[in-house]
Design a protein around this motif. Structure first.
Motif, mmCIF file in Angstrom:
data_model
loop_
_atom_site.group_PDB
_atom_site.id
_atom_site.type_symbol
_atom_site.label_atom_id
_atom_site.label_comp_id
_atom_site.label_asym_id
_atom_site.label_seq_id
_atom_site.Cartn_x
_atom_site.Cartn_y
_atom_site.Cartn_z
ATOM 1 N N UNK A 23 0.828 -1.201 0.000
ATOM 2 C CA UNK A 23 0.000 0.000 0.000
ATOM 3 C C UNK A 23 0.873 1.266 0.000
ATOM 4 N N UNK A 24 1.904 1.252 0.850
ATOM 5 C CA UNK A 24 2.802 2.413 0.924
ATOM 6 C C UNK A 24 3.520 2.626 -0.397
ATOM 7 N N UNK A 25 3.987 1.532 -1.012
ATOM 8 C CA UNK A 25 4.701 1.641 -2.281
ATOM 9 C C UNK A 25 3.811 2.232 -3.371
ATOM 10 N N UNK A 26 2.545 1.795 -3.391
ATOM 11 C CA UNK A 26 1.612 2.321 -4.388
ATOM 12 C C UNK A 26 1.374 3.817 -4.192
ATOM 13 N N UNK A 27 1.190 4.209 -2.948
ATOM 14 C CA UNK A 27 0.970 5.633 -2.653
ATOM 15 C C UNK A 27 2.204 6.460 -3.028
ATOM 16 N N UNK A 29 4.564 5.778 -5.229
ATOM 17 C CA UNK A 29 4.747 5.854 -6.684
ATOM 18 C C UNK A 29 3.777 6.848 -7.306
ATOM 19 N N UNK A 30 2.535 6.834 -6.850
ATOM 20 C CA UNK A 30 1.552 7.782 -7.373
ATOM 21 C C UNK A 30 1.939 9.221 -7.036
ATOM 22 N N UNK A 31 2.349 9.424 -5.780
ATOM 23 C CA UNK A 31 2.776 10.767 -5.373
ATOM 24 C C UNK A 31 4.004 11.212 -6.152
ATOM 25 N N UNK A 37 5.775 15.455 -12.479
ATOM 26 C CA UNK A 37 5.197 16.275 -13.544
ATOM 27 C C UNK A 37 5.178 17.751 -13.182
ATOM 28 N N UNK A 38 4.861 18.046 -11.908
ATOM 29 C CA UNK A 38 4.850 19.443 -11.466
ATOM 30 C C UNK A 38 6.250 20.045 -11.528
ATOM 31 N N UNK A 39 7.251 19.282 -11.061
ATOM 32 C CA UNK A 39 8.632 19.780 -11.113
ATOM 33 C C UNK A 39 9.089 19.985 -12.558
ATOM 34 N N UNK A 272 2.717 11.157 3.055
ATOM 35 C CA UNK A 272 2.613 10.066 2.090
ATOM 36 C C UNK A 272 1.906 8.859 2.698
ATOM 37 N N UNK A 273 2.208 8.603 3.968
ATOM 38 C CA UNK A 273 1.747 7.356 4.564
ATOM 39 C C UNK A 273 0.580 7.551 5.538
ATOM 40 N N UNK A 274 -0.102 8.708 5.442
ATOM 41 C CA UNK A 274 -1.163 8.963 6.413
ATOM 42 C C UNK A 274 -2.308 7.950 6.316
ATOM 43 N N UNK A 275 -2.561 7.417 5.103
ATOM 44 C CA UNK A 275 -3.645 6.445 4.943
ATOM 45 C C UNK A 275 -3.246 5.046 5.360
#
Length: 577
Positions: A23-27, A29-31, A37-39, A272-275
């Motif tokens: 779950x953490x890895x997925x979050x 990678x998405x973040x 893209x923003x950078x 990142x890991x709040x969820x």
């Protein structure tokens, strides 16, 4: 019970940990992809602004008519016309075409073109309302350190470089530096230098942590890791990447190729890991409940056995510390009783063996000390009796009497009631008695000076460690009409140091002199080896004799022993720690 507990807990921990990590890895990678893209967009905006400044410099660099007018001034009128109708308008046009507020400085080799510059009174030119360009003579540039290190033009446009020079860093600016070259010549002759200053906040205004999210931070760092700008309420001068990674923060880096700098976004791990906190907490709760239940059960069942094991371990720990008198006593006829009996027998046997080996070793060392000490007395006595014989042969009765008295004093101090340890005061008196004996023999040809610190008399030493070296000086170092010997004694940090220094012939090349590197003193003579061995046997291998010599100049003997204070009342000593 512990094994059953482990078999139950491990699957729960494993499944929970795998689910949490996925779950953490997925979050993450998405973040990461979103912020990347923003950078990228921020980097494009910064590159666009930098290209705009480069375009302004190109207007000056590739303008052939502007280039030609800077090179030649046939008369004062031509110089004036170039300044008024070419140089100033061109600089104003370049500044006005820039999309950012810039400060342009140009340095000219043509000495006919006069200087035009403002006095900014220690203020930032970019914040002033005056003219934003300055014209200087080249002599103002050549002594600047950064210019001396600036690369030479190898082909057209090769020296364009973004850099912070002089007070740029303190004022929050960056400079575009560029040489102006005679583009009509193939020899790349330099006719000027351009420096364009722009505010960092203006150049990097697209850096905004709000585009990433609350709680995040943006850094602009140079190639050495120094922070140039930061966004998000963070004030620092050095980007501590390792510390942030160790905290589990998410780091996204976007290089800015033109500068060689990096745009770095930092997203704290808690964002990142709040969820994932709920899943982790639930997993930990289940594990803790299982651990508590089985831990209580295992304690109740294994208490009987653990007490016996703890007692055996306690006895083993005592053996390890050298207390072999400890014993373990159990009732019954089980395995623990047999182990305790064997352990008690082993401790008794080891204690006896250690005492036997220790006493044997002490006796051996004492015998070696007495043997080494017995060797040195006949050596000195033989030489002294030879001198007395010569005095008696020539009828020098006064000198003979003084020599006999000094010899008696020497041996009275040397006997020391049969003890090998002597006070430093008596050891120094022994050495002086020996010197007095030799002065009777050599008279004015021998000079001896003493340099003793008063506090050395409070300590004790192995006896007869100075006289053999004084004797060596007289026997081996003296080849001329005169010899000078200096004897010193002083207290250092944790040792007592003696030195015997002479101005004799020194040791010949190739002799082994220094034993500080683990070498022995085999080639240094019988007396030296004798003293060194006695000191090492009594105090340890880290103490002893060190020789330093140079042929034709002299020799220095350094003797080092530990600080051992002598107790007058009971004749016992206590080593200083």
């Amino acid at each position: 019970m512990i094994s059953y507990c482990v078999f139950i807990i491990i699957p729960v921990l494993l499944v929970g940990n795998i689910a949490n990590q996925v779950f953490i890895k997925s979050i993450r990678e998405q973040t990461y992809n979103n912020i990347q893209g923003t950078l990228h967009q921020m980097s494009d905006n910064i590159s666009y602004k930098m290209e705009d400044i480069v375009r302004v410099s190109d207007m000056l660099y590739f303008d052939s008519s502007f280039n030609n007018r800077l090179r030649y001034s046939e008369s004062t009128w031509v110089s004036y016309d170039t300044m008024v109708n070419v140089l100033i308008p061109k600089l104003e046009t370049a500044i006005n075409t820039a999309n950012s507020k810039i400060w342009l400085s140009i340095y000219l080799r043509n000495e006919e073109l006069r200087e035009i510059y403002n006095n900014y009174s220690y203020s930032d030119p970019l914040e002033s309302n005056t003219r934003l360009f300055d014209i200087y003579q080249y002599e103002r540039l050549v002594d600047k350190t950064w210019y001396k290190l600036y690369p030479q033009e190898e082909n057209y446009g090769s020296t364009l470089e973004w850099k912070q020079v002089e007070n740029d860093a303190g004022n929050g600016r960056i400079s575009l530096l560029r040489r102006l070259i005679d583009i009509s010549s193939i020899q790349l002759q330099e006719i000027g230098f351009v420096r364009i200053n722009v505010s960092l906040e203006d150049m990097f205004e697209s850096m905004d942590y709000n585009k990433i999210g609350d709680g995040t931070a943006l850094y602009l760092s140079d190639s050495q890791g120094r922070v140039i700008l930061s966004s998000g309420g963070v004030q620092t001068t050095v980007f501590k990447e390792n510390e942030l990674r160790n905290n589990g923060d998410l780091l996204i880096r976007k290089p800015i190729p033109v500068l060689g700098w990096n745009l770095i976004a930092v997203v704290p791990a808690e964002i990142v890991e709040k969820d994932t906190v709920k899943i982790r907490n639930l997993t930990l709760l289940i594990c803790l409940i299982c651990i508590a239940i089985f831990f209580i059960v295992s304690i109740v069942i294994s208490k009987y056995f653990s007490l016996r094991v703890s007692k055996i371990v306690s006895v083993l720990d005592s053996f390890q510390e050298g207390a072999f008198h400890k014993r373990a006593q159990f009732k019954g006829n089980d395995e623990f009783t047999h182990i305790a009996s064997a352990l008690n027998d082993m401790g008794s046997n080891i204690g006896k063996l250690i005492n036997e080996v220790y006493l044997a070793d002490l006796q051996k060392k004492q015998a070696e000390l007495e043997s080494l000490h017995a060797q040195i007395n006949p050596h000195f006595l033989y030489n002294t009796l030879s001198s007395i014989s010569r005095l008696a042969r020539f009828g020098m009765l006064d000198k003979l009497q003084r020599m006999v008295m000094d010899l008696a004093k020497f041996y009275r101090l040397s006997l020391n009631d049969g003890r090998n340890i002597i006070s430093v005061k008596n050891e120094l008196e022994q050495a002086q008695a020996y010197v007095d004996i030799q002065k009777i023999k050599y008279d004015e040809r021998m000079q001896v000076t003493y340099d003793f610190e008063p506090e050395v008399v409070r300590y004790e030493t192995v006896k007869l460690i100075l006289q053999p070296f004084i004797e060596n000086v007289l026997e081996h170092a003296w080849t001329g009409d005169y010899i000078h010997v200096r004897i010193t004694a002083r207290v250092l940090e944790e040792v007592l140091e003696f030195k015997i220094i002479d101005n004799g012939v020194g040791f010949p090349p190739g002799r082994v002199l220094d034993n500080t590197g683990g070498q022995d003193l085999t080639n240094a003579g019988y007396g030296i080896r004798n003293v060194d061995q006695r000191i090492k046997l009594h105090y340890g291998s880290e103490y002893g004799v060190t020789l330093f010599s140079r042929a034709g100049i002299g020799t220095t003997v350094r003797i080092v022993i530990p600080l051992v204070k002598r107790t007058v009342a009971e004749g016992r000593s206590k080593k200083l720690m």
